[in-house]
Design a protein around this motif. Structure first.
Motif, PDB file in Angstrom:
ATOM      1  N   LEU A  86       0.836  -1.203   0.000  1.00  0.00           N
ATOM      2  CA  LEU A  86       0.000   0.000   0.000  1.00  0.00           C
ATOM      3  C   LEU A  86       0.869   1.250   0.000  1.00  0.00           C
ATOM      4  O   LEU A  86       0.634   2.188  -0.780  1.00  0.00           O
ATOM      5  N   TYR A  87       1.893   1.269   0.848  1.00  0.00           N
ATOM      6  CA  TYR A  87       2.780   2.427   0.916  1.00  0.00           C
ATOM      7  C   TYR A  87       3.548   2.614  -0.391  1.00  0.00           C
ATOM      8  O   TYR A  87       3.753   3.755  -0.837  1.00  0.00           O
ATOM      9  N   CYS A  88       3.968   1.515  -1.010  1.00  0.00           N
ATOM     10  CA  CYS A  88       4.663   1.611  -2.298  1.00  0.00           C
ATOM     11  C   CYS A  88       3.739   2.175  -3.378  1.00  0.00           C
ATOM     12  O   CYS A  88       4.165   2.982  -4.212  1.00  0.00           O
ATOM     13  N   GLY A 113       9.296   6.534  -2.273  1.00  0.00           N
ATOM     14  CA  GLY A 113       9.279   5.254  -2.974  1.00  0.00           C
ATOM     15  C   GLY A 113      10.499   4.416  -2.660  1.00  0.00           C
ATOM     16  O   GLY A 113      10.398   3.203  -2.461  1.00  0.00           O
ATOM     17  N   LEU A 114      11.658   5.045  -2.597  1.00  0.00           N
ATOM     18  CA  LEU A 114      12.879   4.320  -2.246  1.00  0.00           C
ATOM     19  C   LEU A 114      12.785   3.771  -0.820  1.00  0.00           C
ATOM     20  O   LEU A 114      13.126   2.607  -0.569  1.00  0.00           O
ATOM     21  N   PHE A 115      12.291   4.599   0.093  1.00  0.00           N
ATOM     22  CA  PHE A 115      12.136   4.156   1.482  1.00  0.00           C
ATOM     23  C   PHE A 115      11.147   2.992   1.599  1.00  0.00           C
ATOM     24  O   PHE A 115      11.429   1.993   2.265  1.00  0.00           O
ATOM     25  N   THR A 116       9.998   3.106   0.942  1.00  0.00           N
ATOM     26  CA  THR A 116       8.989   2.044   1.046  1.00  0.00           C
ATOM     27  C   THR A 116       9.422   0.770   0.334  1.00  0.00           C
ATOM     28  O   THR A 116       9.129  -0.331   0.796  1.00  0.00           O
ATOM     29  N   LEU A 117      10.147   0.901  -0.761  1.00  0.00           N
ATOM     30  CA  LEU A 117      10.637  -0.287  -1.461  1.00  0.00           C
ATOM     31  C   LEU A 117      11.663  -1.036  -0.612  1.00  0.00           C
ATOM     32  O   LEU A 117      11.628  -2.271  -0.529  1.00  0.00           O
ATOM     33  N   ILE A 118      12.550  -0.311   0.028  1.00  0.00           N
ATOM     34  CA  ILE A 118      13.511  -0.946   0.927  1.00  0.00           C
ATOM     35  C   ILE A 118      12.788  -1.603   2.093  1.00  0.00           C
ATOM     36  O   ILE A 118      13.122  -2.717   2.504  1.00  0.00           O
ATOM     37  N   GLY A 119      11.771  -0.938   2.631  1.00  0.00           N
ATOM     38  CA  GLY A 119      10.986  -1.537   3.713  1.00  0.00           C
ATOM     39  C   GLY A 119      10.293  -2.813   3.292  1.00  0.00           C
ATOM     40  O   GLY A 119      10.223  -3.786   4.054  1.00  0.00           O
ATOM     41  N   TRP A 120       9.769  -2.836   2.074  1.00  0.00           N
ATOM     42  CA  TRP A 120       9.080  -4.028   1.582  1.00  0.00           C
ATOM     43  C   TRP A 120      10.055  -5.173   1.347  1.00  0.00           C
ATOM     44  O   TRP A 120       9.765  -6.323   1.642  1.00  0.00           O
ATOM     45  N   ILE A 121      11.221  -4.850   0.813  1.00  0.00           N
ATOM     46  CA  ILE A 121      12.209  -5.896   0.542  1.00  0.00           C
ATOM     47  C   ILE A 121      12.715  -6.532   1.823  1.00  0.00           C
ATOM     48  O   ILE A 121      12.840  -7.752   1.934  1.00  0.00           O
ATOM     49  N   PHE A 122      13.019  -5.695   2.822  1.00  0.00           N
ATOM     50  CA  PHE A 122      13.611  -6.205   4.059  1.00  0.00           C
ATOM     51  C   PHE A 122      12.577  -6.438   5.160  1.00  0.00           C
ATOM     52  O   PHE A 122      12.933  -6.499   6.336  1.00  0.00           O
ATOM     53  N   GLU A 123      11.341  -6.592   4.795  1.00  0.00           N
ATOM     54  CA  GLU A 123      10.256  -6.761   5.751  1.00  0.00           C
ATOM     55  C   GLU A 123      10.416  -8.014   6.610  1.00  0.00           C
ATOM     56  O   GLU A 123      10.099  -8.001   7.803  1.00  0.00           O
TER      57      GLU A 123
END
Length: 131
Positions: A86-88, A113-123
């Motif tokens: 959702l954030y992405c 977008g960079l922050f949320t993508l990193i968050g999604w990857i390292f979730e």
């Protein structure tokens, strides 16, 4: 996977045969283009499935002597709920609106977008669902 690949290849062959016939009958660019693109997509997917089918061992579903118990065991990791998609998507919305409204919003959206993508990857590397 051999059955799936041959179904997709059969659809590609059908669309490849129908596309020129459709063009001769209707002279419609839209439908002909859709049929050609469907053919190309099915060829791509069929090629991928054939290559993967040759690389993996036979699945129990593909063998004639396969039993139900042969397919038992862990099927893989299925992630629980996640807020990161959702954030992405909201960050991507800001990026697209930034192109329309102004570059300042694009830059903010790209940073988010960079922050949320990193968050999604390292979730799954930290927190409750870490493994």
């Amino acid at each position: 996977m051999k059955a799936e690949s041959w179904i997709i290849v059969s659809i590609a062959i059908f669309c490849a045969l129908v596309a020129p016939i459709y063009w001769v009958i209707t002279y419609d660019w839209t439908g002909t283009t859709a049929l050609v693109m469907t053919t190309l997509l099915c060829v791509l997917l069929g090629f991928y499935l054939i290559v993967v089918a040759r690389q993996i061992p036979a699945r129990p579903e593909d063998r004639l002597d396969g039993e139900i118990i042969d397919g038992a065991g862990e099927l893989g990791f299925f992630p629980p709920y996640s807020w990161w998609p959702l954030y992405c998507s909201l960050a991507f919305t800001a990026i697209v609106l930034g192109i329309v409204i102004g570059w300042w919003l694009f830059i903010i959206g790209a940073a988010l977008g960079l922050f949320t993508l990193i968050g999604w990857i390292f979730e799954y590397y930290r927190g409750v669902h870490a493994h």
